[in-house]
Write an enzyme that holds these catalytic residues in place. Structure first.
Site, PDB file in Angstrom:
ATOM      1  N   LYS A 211      37.332  29.891  33.482  1.00 11.35           N
ATOM      2  CA  LYS A 211      36.526  29.023  34.335  1.00 11.35           C
ATOM      3  C   LYS A 211      35.380  28.420  33.522  1.00 11.35           C
ATOM      4  O   LYS A 211      35.154  27.227  33.542  1.00 11.35           O
ATOM      5  CB  LYS A 211      36.011  29.838  35.522  1.00 11.35           C
ATOM      6  CG  LYS A 211      35.237  29.044  36.524  1.00 11.35           C
ATOM      7  CD  LYS A 211      34.862  29.907  37.717  1.00 11.35           C
ATOM      8  CE  LYS A 211      33.792  29.201  38.540  1.00 11.35           C
ATOM      9  NZ  LYS A 211      33.288  30.028  39.637  1.00 11.35           N
ATOM     10  N   GLU A 217      35.808  37.173  24.923  1.00 11.66           N
ATOM     11  CA  GLU A 217      37.158  37.692  24.675  1.00 11.66           C
ATOM     12  C   GLU A 217      38.153  36.533  24.597  1.00 11.66           C
ATOM     13  O   GLU A 217      38.992  36.457  23.689  1.00 11.66           O
ATOM     14  CB  GLU A 217      37.593  38.640  25.815  1.00 11.66           C
ATOM     15  CG  GLU A 217      36.814  39.936  25.913  1.00 11.66           C
ATOM     16  CD  GLU A 217      35.532  39.822  26.736  1.00 11.66           C
ATOM     17  OE1 GLU A 217      35.063  38.682  26.992  1.00 11.66           O
ATOM     18  OE2 GLU A 217      34.986  40.881  27.105  1.00 11.66           O
ATOM     19  N   GLY A 271      35.836  33.594  40.138  1.00  6.87           N
ATOM     20  CA  GLY A 271      36.853  34.029  39.180  1.00  6.87           C
ATOM     21  C   GLY A 271      37.908  34.923  39.822  1.00  6.87           C
ATOM     22  O   GLY A 271      39.111  34.725  39.656  1.00  6.87           O
ATOM     23  N   ARG A 272      37.466  35.894  40.603  1.00  6.03           N
ATOM     24  CA  ARG A 272      38.435  36.846  41.171  1.00  6.03           C
ATOM     25  C   ARG A 272      39.158  36.291  42.388  1.00  6.03           C
ATOM     26  O   ARG A 272      40.000  36.972  42.984  1.00  6.03           O
ATOM     27  CB  ARG A 272      37.737  38.173  41.489  1.00  6.03           C
ATOM     28  CG  ARG A 272      36.500  38.043  42.346  1.00  6.03           C
ATOM     29  CD  ARG A 272      35.679  39.332  42.323  1.00  6.03           C
ATOM     30  NE  ARG A 272      34.401  39.192  43.009  1.00  6.03           N
ATOM     31  CZ  ARG A 272      33.308  38.701  42.428  1.00  6.03           C
ATOM     32  NH1 ARG A 272      33.334  38.271  41.182  1.00  6.03           N
ATOM     33  NH2 ARG A 272      32.170  38.629  43.104  1.00  6.03           N
ATOM     34  N   GLU A 357      34.052  44.207  41.789  1.00  7.21           N
ATOM     35  CA  GLU A 357      33.139  43.140  41.366  1.00  7.21           C
ATOM     36  C   GLU A 357      32.485  42.508  42.595  1.00  7.21           C
ATOM     37  O   GLU A 357      31.362  42.027  42.542  1.00  7.21           O
ATOM     38  CB  GLU A 357      33.909  42.088  40.543  1.00  7.21           C
ATOM     39  CG  GLU A 357      33.032  41.331  39.572  1.00  7.21           C
ATOM     40  CD  GLU A 357      33.824  40.598  38.496  1.00  7.21           C
ATOM     41  OE1 GLU A 357      33.861  41.051  37.351  1.00  7.21           O
ATOM     42  OE2 GLU A 357      34.407  39.544  38.815  1.00  7.21           O
ATOM     43  N   HIS A 388      53.014  62.814  40.102  1.00 12.93           N
ATOM     44  CA  HIS A 388      53.163  63.756  38.989  1.00 12.93           C
ATOM     45  C   HIS A 388      51.959  63.705  38.061  1.00 12.93           C
ATOM     46  O   HIS A 388      52.038  64.123  36.908  1.00 12.93           O
ATOM     47  CB  HIS A 388      54.479  63.477  38.256  1.00 12.93           C
ATOM     48  CG  HIS A 388      55.645  63.606  39.196  1.00 12.93           C
ATOM     49  ND1 HIS A 388      56.226  64.813  39.489  1.00 12.93           N
ATOM     50  CD2 HIS A 388      56.265  62.677  39.979  1.00 12.93           C
ATOM     51  CE1 HIS A 388      57.180  64.627  40.393  1.00 12.93           C
ATOM     52  NE2 HIS A 388      57.228  63.339  40.709  1.00 12.93           N
ATOM     53  N   LYS A 517      27.078  41.511  28.989  1.00 12.13           N
ATOM     54  CA  LYS A 517      27.571  40.381  28.190  1.00 12.13           C
ATOM     55  C   LYS A 517      26.483  39.868  27.263  1.00 12.13           C
ATOM     56  O   LYS A 517      26.701  39.609  26.088  1.00 12.13           O
ATOM     57  CB  LYS A 517      27.956  39.218  29.128  1.00 12.13           C
ATOM     58  CG  LYS A 517      29.364  39.220  29.632  1.00 12.13           C
ATOM     59  CD  LYS A 517      29.631  37.844  30.254  1.00 12.13           C
ATOM     60  CE  LYS A 517      30.846  37.862  31.150  1.00 12.13           C
ATOM     61  NZ  LYS A 517      31.019  36.633  31.906  1.00 12.13           N
TER      62      LYS A 517
HETATM   63  O1  F6P Z   1      33.949  39.689  34.556  1.00 11.29           O
HETATM   64  C1  F6P Z   1      33.102  38.660  34.928  1.00 11.29           C
HETATM   65  C2  F6P Z   1      33.832  37.380  35.094  1.00 11.29           C
HETATM   66  O2  F6P Z   1      32.892  36.399  35.320  1.00 11.29           O
HETATM   67  C3  F6P Z   1      34.844  37.413  36.215  1.00 11.29           C
HETATM   68  O3  F6P Z   1      34.303  37.216  37.459  1.00 11.29           O
HETATM   69  C4  F6P Z   1      35.781  36.366  35.756  1.00 11.29           C
HETATM   70  O4  F6P Z   1      36.968  36.472  36.439  1.00 11.29           O
HETATM   71  C5  F6P Z   1      35.876  36.678  34.293  1.00 11.29           C
HETATM   72  O5  F6P Z   1      34.572  37.046  33.935  1.00 11.29           O
HETATM   73  C6  F6P Z   1      36.389  35.590  33.395  1.00 11.29           C
HETATM   74  O6  F6P Z   1      35.542  34.487  33.368  1.00 11.29           O
HETATM   75  P1  F6P Z   1      36.033  33.094  32.816  1.00 11.29           P
HETATM   76  O7  F6P Z   1      37.185  32.655  33.670  1.00 11.29           O
HETATM   77  O8  F6P Z   1      34.869  32.169  32.930  1.00 11.29           O
HETATM   78  O9  F6P Z   1      36.470  33.261  31.387  1.00 11.29           O
END
Ligand code: F6P
Length: 547
Positions: A211, A217, A271-272, A357, A388, A517
C-alpha cells in the site's frame, strides 16, 4: 454520537447486568444446555452456504438479551450504518473504512471522502483492470521480455499485502491452474531464494504489493528480485517482469513499474482489509478472475447480512458479543482457530493479523485508556495437527481458551473422502469434549469396567477428569469454495468491527506497529556502520563474537 465517538462500555446498564450474570457462572453448565432440544436452533445462524453454531458458548438466552442491550447502548446499529455509509470510522487517521465498497456493498457515493471521486467508479475500473491482467497472465497473452508466457508469479508483500492473497491462493488454486504462484514476505532473503527455486527469469513475473511502497521487508525483497532479473537481462527488459499495487505512484515510477501493470488502492482500504482490492492480484492470477469474483460475491453476501439483519439474527454481531462476554466476564483468554481442512492451513495466520492488529488497543477512540480487556491472542493450526500438539492444554490446561472449529461438509475433490469424514468426526468430538468434559463418576465407571475396582487403576481418576464447560463455535461451510471463503472472511471482519464498537476502540489504525518500525530503521543504519554505541548491549556480539 459521531461515528468515531466511543464510550466506556463498563458504564452501561447492560454491562452491570452482565456482571450480575457473571456472579452465577457456575450455574452455566454446557452439558445441560446442550441437552436442551431447542439449543442448537436458538444458538445458530445460517447465511447462504455457511452456518455459525454458537450453541457451545457460555451463554443463556437472558445473557444474550443483555448482550444485545449492550450493543444498543453503545449504538452498534448506528455504527454499522456508519461503516457502510462511508463515515469517518477511523478517527485517528481521519478516514472511512470502505473495504465493503470493494465488494459492491459500500456507499455508492462518498466523494467528499475520496478526493471527489466516486469509490464505485474507481473500484470498478481497478477491479476490471487487475482481473483482466490476471487472466492475461493465466492465458499467456501477457508475456515476459522474450515474449514467452509467465510460468512463475512471485508476490512480494507483507502483512495485509501478503496474508490474504496467500491464503486464498493456497485454499483455492488447483494443480490445473496454469501458473505457479508463490509468496515472499520474510526480510532475510531466504523465502525469496526458496521462491526462486526452479524459476526462469524470462518466465517469472513479480507482483510487488505494498500500500505504501515503503515497507522495508517488501522493498528489500523487490530490489533483490530486480537484481536477480538483471543477472540475465538488461534493465530495459526487466520492467516487463514486474507488476505492482500501491497508493504510491511516485514510488512505483521510481521502481520502474510499467503503466499498464500497476494497480491502485486507496487510503480508505486498511492493509488487513485489502485482499478484496488489487492487493488480491496474485490470488486472482492463481485462481482466475471468475473465482475472485465469487470470493467478492461471498463477502458481499455476508456484508448484506451484517448490514440488514437485526442484532439477534446477525451472525457477526452474535459471535462478537459472545466473545466479549466470554472474555470480559468469564475469564476465557485466547481465541484459537482450528480449521479441519488442510486448504485452510493459513487461516489462523490471516486471522491473527485481522484480530490482533485491529483489536490490540488499550486506548479508546476518545483517547481514554481502557481499564477492561480488549483484543486477546489469536492462534491456531489445522485441527488434526493440533490434536497431536497443543489440544491437551485446551482440554485440561489451567488457561481457558475459546475455539473456533471450521470445516466444510464436502471435502476437497482431490482429498480422501474417508479422511475427510474422519476429520469431521474428530472436530465434532473435540467440540463436544471441550463442552461436556468427563465427570468423576463417568471416569470411575469407565475405569471400573476396564480394570475392575483395583486401587492402582483408581489412581488415574483425577488425571482423567475433564471439567468441560470450555466454549467453542463451529463454522460449517457447505463446501470450501470461493463464495463461502469470501463470506467467512467477511464474517470475521465484521465480528472484529462489532468487538471494536463495544470496546470503543478504533479497529482501523495500528500505531503500535510504527514504533518498532521506526526504531528498526535507526538500528539498521547503526548496524551498517558497525556502531554498537547506540545499540542494545547484546549487539557487541554482532560485530565481534569473542568480545
Ligand atoms: O504491519 C503493519 C502494516 O501496516 C499492515 O497493516 C500492512 O498490512 C502491512 O504493514 C504492509 O504494509 P504495506 O502494504 O504498506 O507494505
Amino acid at each position: 454520537m459521531t461515528a468515531f465517538s466511543s464510550q466506556d462500555p463498563c458504564k452501561t446498564q447492560a454491562w452491570a447486568r452482565l456482571a450480575q450474570h457473571a456472579e452465577h457462572l457456575d450455574s452455566i453448565r454446557l452439558s445441560q444446555l446442550l441437552d436442551q432440544a431447542d439449543r442448537f436452533d436458538r444458538f445458530s445462524i445460517k447465511v447462504g452456504g455457511l452456518v455459525g453454531d454458537f450453541s457451545r458458548s457460555l451463554v443463556t438466552p437472558s445473557i444474550l438479551d443483555d448482550l444485545v442491550e449492550l450493543a444498543g447502548e453503545v449504538f452498534l446499529p448506528e455504527k454499522i450504518q456508519a461503516l457502510f455509509g462511508g463515515a469517518m470510522v477511523n478517527g485517528t487517521e481521519k478516514r472511512a473504512a470502505l473495504h465493503t465498497a470493494l465488494r459492491g456493498t459500500g456507499p455508492a457515493e462518498a466523494s467528499q471522502l475520496t478526493g471527489n471521486r466516486s469509490p464505485t467508479e474507481d473500484v470498478t475500473k481497478q477491479l476490471q483492470g487487475f482481473l483482466a491482467f490476471a487472466d492475461s497472465v493465466r492465458d499467456g497473452s501477457r508475456v515476459g521480455s522474450d515474449k514467452r508466457p509467465f510460468r512463475h508469479v512471485i508476490n512480494i508483500g507483507i502483512g495485509g499485502s501478503d496474508l490474504g492473497p496467500r491464503l486464498v491462493a493456497d485454499a483455492l488454486a488447483t494443480s490445473s491452474d496454469p501458473v505457479i504462484v508463490r509468496f515472499v514476505a520474510g526480510i532475510d532473503g531466504i523465502e525469496l531464494q526458496r521462491a526462486l527455486d526452479g524459476a526462469d527469469p524470462a518466465t517469472t513475473l513479480f507482483v510487488i504489493c505494498s500500500k505504501t511502497f515503503t515497507t522495508l521487508e517488501t522493498m528489500l525483497n523487490a530490489e533483490a528480485a530486480k537484481r536477480w532479473l538483471l543477472q540475465s537481462m538488461p534493465s530495459e527488459r526487466a520492467a516487463a517482469h514486474f507488476a505492482a499495487v500501491s497508493v504510491n505512484d511516485r514510488a512505483m515510477d521510481k521502481f520502474g513499474i510499467p503503466d499498464d501493470a500497476r494497480f491502485r488502492i486507496w487510503d480508505w482500504v486498511g492493509g488487513r482489509y485489502s485482499l478484496w482490492s488489487a492487493i488480491g492480484l496474485a490470488a486472482a492470477i492463481a485462481t482466475g478472475s471468475g473465482v475472485f469474483k465469487e470470493l467478492l460475491a461471498g463477502a458481499a453476501r455476508m456484508d448484506r447480512h451484517f448490514h440488514e439483519a437485526g442484532l439477534p439474527d446477525n451472525l457477526p454481531a452474535m459471535l462478537a458479543l459472545i466473545s466479549i462476554w466470554q472474555q470480559n466476564f468469564c475469564g476465557i483468554r485466547d481465541h484459537v482457530v482450528l480449521p479441519y481442512d488442510q486448504r485452510l492451513q493459513l487461516l489462523p495466520g490471516y486471522l491473527q493479523q485481522l484480530f490482533m492488529e485491529s483489536l490490540g488497543k488499550s486506548v479508546r477512540a476518545d483517547g481514554v485508556a481502557t481499564d477492561y480487556l480488549t483484543g486477546c491472542p489469536v492462534w491456531g493450526s489445522v485441527g488434526s495437527h493440533s490434536q497431536h500438539s497443543f489440544a491437551q492444554l485446551l482440554h485440561q490446561g489451567t488457561v481457558k481458551c475459546h475455539v473456533d472449529y471450521i470445516a466444510a461438509v464436502e471435502g476437497s475433490p482431490t482429498g480422501d473422502s474417508l479422511g475427510h469424514q474422519a476429520g469431521l468426526a474428530n472436530m465434532l468430538a473435540q467440540a463436544e469434549s471441550l463442552a461436556r468434559g468427563q465427570s468423576r463418576a463417568e471416569v470411575v465407571a469407565v475405569l471400573e469396567l476396564a480394570a475392575g475396582n483395583q486401587p492402582a487403576a483408581m489412581e488415574l481418576v483425577p488425571h482423567k477428569i475433564h471439567t468441560g464447560n470450555r466454549p467453542s463455535n463451529i463454522i460449517l461451510l457447505r463446501e470450501l469454495n470461493a463464495e463461502n471463503l469470501g463470506a467467512m472472511l467477511a464474517l470475521y471482519e465484521h465480528q472484529v468491527y462489532v468487538q471494536a464498537v463495544i470496546w470503543g476502540i478504533n479497529p482501523f489504525d495500528q500505531w503500535g506497529v510504527e514504533l518498532g518500525k521506526q526504531r528498526a530503521g535507526e538500528y539498521f543504519a547503526l548496524i551498517a556502520k558497525k556502531d554498537a554505541s547506540k545499540l542494545p548491549r547484546i549487539s557487541k556480539y554482532l560485530f565481534d563474537w569473542n568480545e
